[in-house]
Motif scaffolding. Structure first.
Motif, mmCIF file in Angstrom:
data_model
loop_
_atom_site.group_PDB
_atom_site.id
_atom_site.type_symbol
_atom_site.label_atom_id
_atom_site.label_comp_id
_atom_site.label_asym_id
_atom_site.label_seq_id
_atom_site.Cartn_x
_atom_site.Cartn_y
_atom_site.Cartn_z
ATOM 1 N N ARG A 83 42.628 43.720 40.414
ATOM 2 C CA ARG A 83 44.124 44.078 40.090
ATOM 3 C C ARG A 83 45.001 44.037 41.352
ATOM 4 O O ARG A 83 46.004 43.499 41.231
ATOM 5 C CB ARG A 83 44.232 45.093 39.227
ATOM 6 C CG ARG A 83 43.204 45.143 37.965
ATOM 7 C CD ARG A 83 43.830 44.145 36.751
ATOM 8 N NE ARG A 83 43.653 42.645 37.330
ATOM 9 C CZ ARG A 83 44.368 41.547 37.172
ATOM 10 N NH1 ARG A 83 45.507 41.924 36.359
ATOM 11 N NH2 ARG A 83 43.969 40.584 37.353
ATOM 12 N N LEU A 84 44.603 44.115 42.235
ATOM 13 C CA LEU A 84 45.602 44.454 43.341
ATOM 14 C C LEU A 84 45.650 43.098 43.827
ATOM 15 O O LEU A 84 46.912 42.752 44.334
ATOM 16 C CB LEU A 84 44.601 45.370 44.705
ATOM 17 C CG LEU A 84 45.332 45.472 46.121
ATOM 18 C CD1 LEU A 84 46.798 46.173 45.810
ATOM 19 C CD2 LEU A 84 44.425 46.258 47.053
ATOM 20 N N VAL A 85 44.576 42.168 44.172
ATOM 21 C CA VAL A 85 44.988 40.834 44.450
ATOM 22 C C VAL A 85 45.696 40.244 43.728
ATOM 23 O O VAL A 85 46.850 39.451 43.919
ATOM 24 C CB VAL A 85 43.464 40.189 44.367
ATOM 25 C CG1 VAL A 85 43.534 38.545 44.633
ATOM 26 C CG2 VAL A 85 42.568 40.415 45.685
ATOM 27 N N ALA A 86 45.906 40.535 42.165
ATOM 28 C CA ALA A 86 46.536 39.910 41.238
ATOM 29 C C ALA A 86 48.045 40.317 41.467
ATOM 30 O O ALA A 86 48.979 39.579 41.400
ATOM 31 C CB ALA A 86 46.047 40.039 39.795
ATOM 32 N N LEU A 87 48.076 41.495 41.559
ATOM 33 C CA LEU A 87 49.576 42.239 41.939
ATOM 34 C C LEU A 87 50.143 41.508 43.210
ATOM 35 O O LEU A 87 51.291 41.283 43.205
ATOM 36 C CB LEU A 87 49.563 43.624 41.796
ATOM 37 C CG LEU A 87 49.276 44.339 40.619
ATOM 38 C CD1 LEU A 87 48.839 45.503 40.548
ATOM 39 C CD2 LEU A 87 50.391 43.925 39.543
#
Length: 165
Positions: free
Chosen positions: A24-28
């Motif tokens: 999710r960090l990558v997506a954000l």
């Protein structure tokens, strides 16, 4: 480097949570950069409204990235937010709209939000069983992301409030 033990979570569960959070960090991070890209490249009669709308979105998502990264660290992990890592681990295509009018960018941005929010919801379901603290963090983030998507869609809607096909 070994992860720090997490009170109340066994090592396997903590690792699963860290992995979900890193994805999710990558997506954000990707969303944050995409929003700024649209901010710089949107043109046309409604340019200024969209241009000014996007900076608060960027700041909100930037806050989310910090929160997720700090949660990973709190759970004994090492958050990775480097450009190379983001580019090499994302599972979606790069946002490919360059300079374009408001409608073109916002339709593409709506699709980005659809994918990101859907993935956030899937992770929320998993986290509900694994770690309620992280789950609650994603509930709040998803609510804010849906609000941002509503702003995007409100610019796209016709006079009857319907989105173009």
């Amino acid at each position: 480097m070994a992860a720090w033990p997490v009170a109340g979570l066994d090592d396997a569960t903590a690792e699963k949570v860290r992995t979900l959070l890193q994805e999710r960090l990558v997506a954000l991070i990707d969303l944050q950069l995409t929003l700024k890209h649209v901010h710089w490249n949107v043109v046309g009669p409604n340019f200024i409204g969209v241009h000014e709308m996007l900076d608060p979105h960027v700041e909100t998502v930037r806050g989310f990235t910090d929160t997720v990264a700090e949660r990973i660290a709190t759970l004994g992990g090492q958050p990775i937010g480097t450009p190379g890592h983001v580019a090499s681990t994302r599972s979606w295509d790069e946002y490919d709209v360059r300079r374009a009018n408001v409608e073109t960018h916002l339709k593409a941005l709506d699709a980005v939000y659809c994918g990101l929010i859907s993935d956030h919801r899937k992770v929320m379901e998993e986290l509900e069983e694994l770690d309620l603290v992280s789950h609650d963090m994603f509930v709040e983030q998803t609510e804010a992301l849906e609000l941002q998507q509503w702003f995007v869609r409100a610019h796209l809607a016709n006079a009857d409030g319907e989105l173009p096909g």
